[in-house]
Design a protein around this motif. Structure first.
Motif, mmCIF file in Angstrom:
data_model
loop_
_atom_site.group_PDB
_atom_site.id
_atom_site.type_symbol
_atom_site.label_atom_id
_atom_site.label_comp_id
_atom_site.label_asym_id
_atom_site.label_seq_id
_atom_site.Cartn_x
_atom_site.Cartn_y
_atom_site.Cartn_z
ATOM 1 N N SER A 103 0.805 -1.219 0.000
ATOM 2 C CA SER A 103 0.000 0.000 0.000
ATOM 3 C C SER A 103 0.846 1.281 0.000
ATOM 4 O O SER A 103 0.327 2.368 -0.198
ATOM 5 N N LEU A 104 2.172 1.153 0.277
ATOM 6 C CA LEU A 104 2.963 2.381 0.486
ATOM 7 C C LEU A 104 3.979 2.645 -0.628
ATOM 8 O O LEU A 104 4.980 3.330 -0.420
ATOM 9 N N GLU A 105 3.713 2.075 -1.798
ATOM 10 C CA GLU A 105 4.700 2.229 -2.864
ATOM 11 C C GLU A 105 4.972 3.693 -3.214
ATOM 12 O O GLU A 105 6.101 4.090 -3.497
ATOM 13 N N VAL A 106 3.911 4.519 -3.156
ATOM 14 C CA VAL A 106 4.063 5.937 -3.489
ATOM 15 C C VAL A 106 5.063 6.618 -2.536
ATOM 16 O O VAL A 106 5.825 7.506 -2.919
ATOM 17 N N VAL A 107 5.059 6.139 -1.272
ATOM 18 C CA VAL A 107 6.001 6.693 -0.287
ATOM 19 C C VAL A 107 7.438 6.363 -0.705
ATOM 20 O O VAL A 107 8.339 7.204 -0.635
ATOM 21 N N TYR A 108 7.645 5.133 -1.184
ATOM 22 C CA TYR A 108 8.992 4.725 -1.586
ATOM 23 C C TYR A 108 9.483 5.559 -2.775
ATOM 24 O O TYR A 108 10.651 5.971 -2.848
ATOM 25 N N VAL A 109 8.573 5.791 -3.719
ATOM 26 C CA VAL A 109 8.948 6.612 -4.875
ATOM 27 C C VAL A 109 9.345 8.017 -4.408
ATOM 28 O O VAL A 109 10.368 8.574 -4.818
ATOM 29 N N PHE A 110 8.497 8.551 -3.512
ATOM 30 C CA PHE A 110 8.781 9.892 -2.973
ATOM 31 C C PHE A 110 10.150 9.913 -2.293
ATOM 32 O O PHE A 110 10.968 10.823 -2.493
ATOM 33 N N GLN A 111 10.409 8.875 -1.491
ATOM 34 C CA GLN A 111 11.705 8.795 -0.796
ATOM 35 C C GLN A 111 12.849 8.782 -1.807
ATOM 36 O O GLN A 111 13.877 9.441 -1.612
ATOM 37 N N GLY A 112 12.674 8.003 -2.865
ATOM 38 C CA GLY A 112 13.700 7.912 -3.906
ATOM 39 C C GLY A 112 13.992 9.275 -4.514
ATOM 40 O O GLY A 112 15.155 9.662 -4.695
ATOM 41 N N ILE A 113 12.905 10.020 -4.803
ATOM 42 C CA ILE A 113 13.095 11.358 -5.387
ATOM 43 C C ILE A 113 13.841 12.261 -4.413
ATOM 44 O O ILE A 113 14.793 12.965 -4.784
ATOM 45 N N VAL A 114 13.432 12.198 -3.128
ATOM 46 C CA VAL A 114 14.091 13.033 -2.119
ATOM 47 C C VAL A 114 15.585 12.702 -2.041
ATOM 48 O O VAL A 114 16.433 13.595 -1.980
ATOM 49 N N VAL A 115 15.895 11.393 -2.078
ATOM 50 C CA VAL A 115 17.306 10.985 -2.030
ATOM 51 C C VAL A 115 18.073 11.610 -3.202
ATOM 52 O O VAL A 115 19.152 12.188 -3.021
ATOM 53 N N CYS A 116 17.500 11.522 -4.419
ATOM 54 C CA CYS A 116 18.180 12.072 -5.597
ATOM 55 C C CYS A 116 18.390 13.580 -5.457
ATOM 56 O O CYS A 116 19.474 14.108 -5.768
ATOM 57 N N VAL A 117 17.358 14.287 -4.998
ATOM 58 C CA VAL A 117 17.466 15.746 -4.852
ATOM 59 C C VAL A 117 18.547 16.094 -3.824
ATOM 60 O O VAL A 117 19.396 16.963 -4.056
ATOM 61 N N LEU A 118 18.536 15.389 -2.699
ATOM 62 C CA LEU A 118 19.512 15.690 -1.644
ATOM 63 C C LEU A 118 20.941 15.422 -2.124
ATOM 64 O O LEU A 118 21.850 16.204 -1.844
ATOM 65 N N VAL A 119 21.120 14.324 -2.853
ATOM 66 C CA VAL A 119 22.472 14.021 -3.363
ATOM 67 C C VAL A 119 22.912 15.125 -4.335
ATOM 68 O O VAL A 119 24.067 15.571 -4.308
ATOM 69 N N THR A 120 21.986 15.582 -5.189
ATOM 70 C CA THR A 120 22.323 16.671 -6.121
ATOM 71 C C THR A 120 22.774 17.903 -5.347
ATOM 72 O O THR A 120 23.762 18.557 -5.698
#
Lengths: 125, 691
Positions: B173-190
């Motif tokens: 049920s929480l796949e959208v959260v994982y996607v969001f987390q992934g995006i946040v990780v990419c932004v923070l690394v940038t």
């Protein structure tokens, strides 16, 4: 270019401390005169206005060197002080006499007489 | 690599590693036991064992996080491209091993063993990836690094409880959260990878090799992340069985590395080659040196220096600061106007270090020295670099380059500007030498001109005055001097011969000498005797014309129209006379120099001497330079020497001839020494019989 010779002064207070002996050593010429000029200016500023200039170790003095005495005598006398010369070699005596210096400066044979000229008994230095 | 704290850190890191190994072993045993006896023990016991296993795994997980933080402590020297490439190579090996790990279709104990090994490998690669990213971004940190890293840490750790909730409460049920987390990780690394200029300057070979390994890491880390995010893969399962959610954390770490690799790859590929840069550096230095050898004018050199500095450092502006005394001046600008350059306040901000240290300010906003002005210069300077121009202990100035982009310069860029700086320094040193040589030459010419003018102030003719022929000569010790001689006709017809000497020497004496001549010229026609003349001269000088330390000695001989000889000696060496029968006589009347006492006293102290000898034939007037000739290296000539000389030469010759003879003797004497004072001689010779 003219050779530059060594010149230095040695300063010591005598008597009750109001008289200062300035020993001149070496060559007092146009190059070294400014240094001696500074010495007298500093003594004046420090309130040391009764000066005995001992020339016993002075090898040579040029007109620029004699001019230093001329430049300072009035201020020293205006505050009750004086510049007394002593220990002049025969050669330097001849120069200052030719110039008429004895009409302006008191010139003594030795340091003791110079100190006495200030009305003090010469103490041990 | 050594860290100053390595000894104190060794023990905890070793203990932690032991603890992690023990935890893993515990998990291996526990999962094996559950695999074997899972069906026979009561379910509550199995549950208890699983909880215990989970707790141990959580502990190990936290220890791994601690290990990553410890291992990524930034050290004194930040990572360089070579080191980064080494890391990338090891990473490729690790990822290769993990990604192609054979998903063996094994059952039972064998499967447990395989899963445990795979999980350990995945954890290892996770620790490695996190350490690499952290080490780099913490070494090349900005003011926002700490905040971004904290956020990244929480995002990653949050995956564990989120996954646990999902698994226990609502699977899938929480796949959208994982996607969001992934995006946040990419932004923070940038955000964390803003300082990547250090990857910019590489040789062609380095670029290829680093680019290659980095792209492999990029591919493998993406594959690894994708594998871990897919819950059906054996990798994902292996980690999930170890600790629910850890597969996501390791997946995000792989994603973070992938992101950083992608950014690094763009930087590596997009940067110019260092070989091209080196060639350009060489060309720039050669060009600049040629300009120097062609004696280009200063401003052209300065302008070229800043233009080349901009090109060399790929910056957007440059200025040349020159050290003039204790001030710094902006000598040339490129890509900046004066107002903007001044607004950077380089001198007041960097102060003393301006002339000593090469400085890189990666971002003005994050530099405590520039923070205050960062906002006002933001549009044209966000980062800057300074290289001092110095040779030995002499500071000539500094070159400053600025960029409109933050993080445009790293420590490595100093080398590029540093290679160019010596060429500029040498040019500046040459310029300074040339300037002082020109200035010396100019002063020499001025003094030579002064000497010529002064010579013209002295009489050149050898006149006959009231029955005496006169010849004079003067030679200053320096270019100009204070000796003076002249001949006048006084108001009463007396011929007056004057020799004077201003105290001191050089230019100041020369000025007084010229003044004295003017006074003499003006007064001579008004005077009725030589004594009157000298007294009037004294009066003219008395009113503060001379400085208190300057005096003038003077000897004057007056020949009245009737032929009487009068001498006035104002502090001057006495005239020497020779009678027609060869007797030498020194005439030394009393007297005092001009400018020492009031005129009234002067009059009293300086009488006139009338010479009685009617058979006086020769008179020599001279300055003390003649008296002291020979000094300082040998004995002075002295009055006796002068007497001897004149006695041996005075007979049967004219004034001019006698002067030449005396000069000849003098030059023999001076051959072995230097002339240390101005020398003047005036010879008077009687031409008619005395009356």
């Amino acid at each position: 270019m003219t050779m530059q010779h060594e010149f230095y002064t040695h300063i010591q207070p005598v008597g009750d401390g109001t008289i200062t002996i300035v020993e001149l050593h070496g060559y007092l010429d146009a190059y070294t005169a400014p240094g001696f000029d500074d010495v007298l200016a500093q003594l004046f500023e420090g309130g040391q206005t009764r000066i005995v200039v001992d020339c016993a170790e002075l090898d040579y003095i040029s007109s620029a060197g004699l001019g230093v005495f001329m430049g300072h005598i009035e201020p020293f006398r205006s505050v009750g002080g004086d510049i007394v010369l002593c220990g002049l070699s025969p050669r330097i005596t001849a120069i200052v006499e030719m110039l008429g210096f004895p009409h302006i400066f008191r010139i003594c044979a030795n340091r003791e007489q110079a100190i006495a000229a200030f009305g003090q008994t010469p103490g041990t230095t | 690599m050594t860290s100053p704290h390595s000894t104190s850190q060794r023990l905890p890191i070793a203990s932690v590693l032991v603890a992690i190994a023990a935890g893993e072993l515990f998990h291996l045993i526990m999962s094996s036991v559950l695999e074997v006896v899972g069906d026979v023990v009561p379910s509550w016991l199995e549950q208890l064992l699983r909880i215990l296993d989970g707790a141990v795994a959580s502990g190990v997980f936290l220890l791994l996080v601690w290990l990553v933080v410890k291992l990524s402590d930034p050290v004194a020297s930040p990572p360089q491209p070579k080191q980064f490439e080494r890391w990338m190579r090891w990473g490729v090996l690790g990822y290769l091993a993990v990604v192609v790990f054979p998903s063996l279709a094994v059952e039972g104990i064998a499967a447990v063993l395989v899963h445990n090994v795979l999980a350990a490998m995945l954890l290892g690669i996770g620790v490695w990836s996190a350490t690499v990213v952290l080490r780099v971004v913490r070494s090349y940190r900005t003011a926002r690094t700490a905040v971004a890293l904290r956020s990244l840490g929480w995002v990653l750790l949050a995956a564990v409880p989120i996954r646990w909730i999902e698994v226990t409460v609502a699977p899938g049920s929480l796949e959208v959260v994982y996607v969001f987390q992934g995006i946040v990780v990419c932004v923070l690394v940038t955000l964390l990878a803003r300082r990547r200029r250090w990857l910019g300057s590489l040789s062609r070979g380095q670029r290829w090799s680093l680019g290659w390994w980095t792209s492999l890491v990029l591919v493998f880390s993406i594959v690894a992340a994708a594998t871990l995010f897919d819950s059906s893969t054996v990798h994902s399962r292996a980690l999930r069985q170890w600790l629910t959610g850890s597969e996501l954390v390791v997946g995000y770490v792989c994603l973070a590395l992938a992101m950083y690799s992608a950014i690094a790859l763009v930087t590596i590929v997009g940067s110019g080659s260092s070989a091209a840069r080196k060639t350009f550096e060489f060309d720039a230095i050669t060009f600049f040196n040629r300009l120097v050898s062609e004696h280009a004018d200063s401003q052209q050199l300065y302008d070229t220096a800043v233009t080349l500095a901009v090109a060399l450092t790929e910056s957007t502006g440059a200025m040349l600061l020159l050290h003039e005394g204790d001030r710094w001046e902006i000598a040339a600008l490129a890509g900046l106007d004066y107002q903007r350059a001044a607004a950077l306040e380089i001198q007041s901000v960097l102060g003393h270090s301006l002339s000593t240290d090469a400085i890189v300010v990666p971002w003005l906003f994050e530099d405590e020295r520039f923070f205050r002005i960062a906002r006002s210069v933001e549009s044209y300077a966000q980062s800057l670099m300074l290289v001092p121009l110095r040779e030995g202990s002499i500071s000539y100035g500094a070159i400053v380059v600025v960029s409109t982009k933050p993080f445009a310069f790293e420590q490595g860029d100093i080398a590029a500007l540093g290679a160019f700086a010596p060429a500029v320094t040498i040019a500046l040193a040459n310029q300074r030498l040339l300037r002082s040589a020109i200035e010396r030459e100019r002063l020499r010419r001025e003094l030579m001109l002064g000497r010529e003018i002064q010579k013209k102030l002295l009489p050149t003719a050898a006149p006959i005055l009231n029955g005496w022929s006169v010849a004079g000569w003067s030679e200053p010790a320096l270019e100009v001097g204070g000796d003076y001689f002249d001949y006048f006709q006084l108001g009463d017809g007396t011929a007056c011969i004057v020799v004077a000497d201003v105290s001191g020497k050089g230019i100041s004496a020369a000025f007084y000498m010229a003044k004295l001549k003017g006074i003499c010229l003006a007064l001579a026609p008004l005077c009725r005797s030589v004594h009157d003349f000298i007294v009037r001269i004294h009066r003219a000088l008395d009113g503060g014309v001379l400085e208190s330390r300057v005096y003038i000695t003077l000897a004057a001989v007056g020949i009245t129209p009737s032929g009487r000889v009068h001498i006035v000696r104002a502090g001057h060496p006495p005239p020497v006379g020779v009678t027609s029968d060869g007797q030498v006589q020194v005439y030394s009347p009393q007297g005092i120099a001009l400018g020492m006492v009031s005129t009234d006293r002067f009059v009293a102290l300086t009488p006139v001497l009338e010479i009685e000898q009617t058979h006086l034939d020769t008179l020599l007037l001279f300055s003390d330079g003649y008296l002291e000739a020979g000094l300082p290296t040998t004995a002075e000539l002295g009055l006796d020497g002068i007497r001897r000389m004149i006695q041996s030469h005075a007979n049967n010759c004219s004034a001019e001839e006698l002067l030449q003879r005396l000069k000849g003797d003098l030059s023999t004497m001076l051959a072995s020494t230097t002339q240390h004072d101005d020398i003047t001689m005036v010879i008077m010779k009687r031409t008619t019989n005395s009356s």
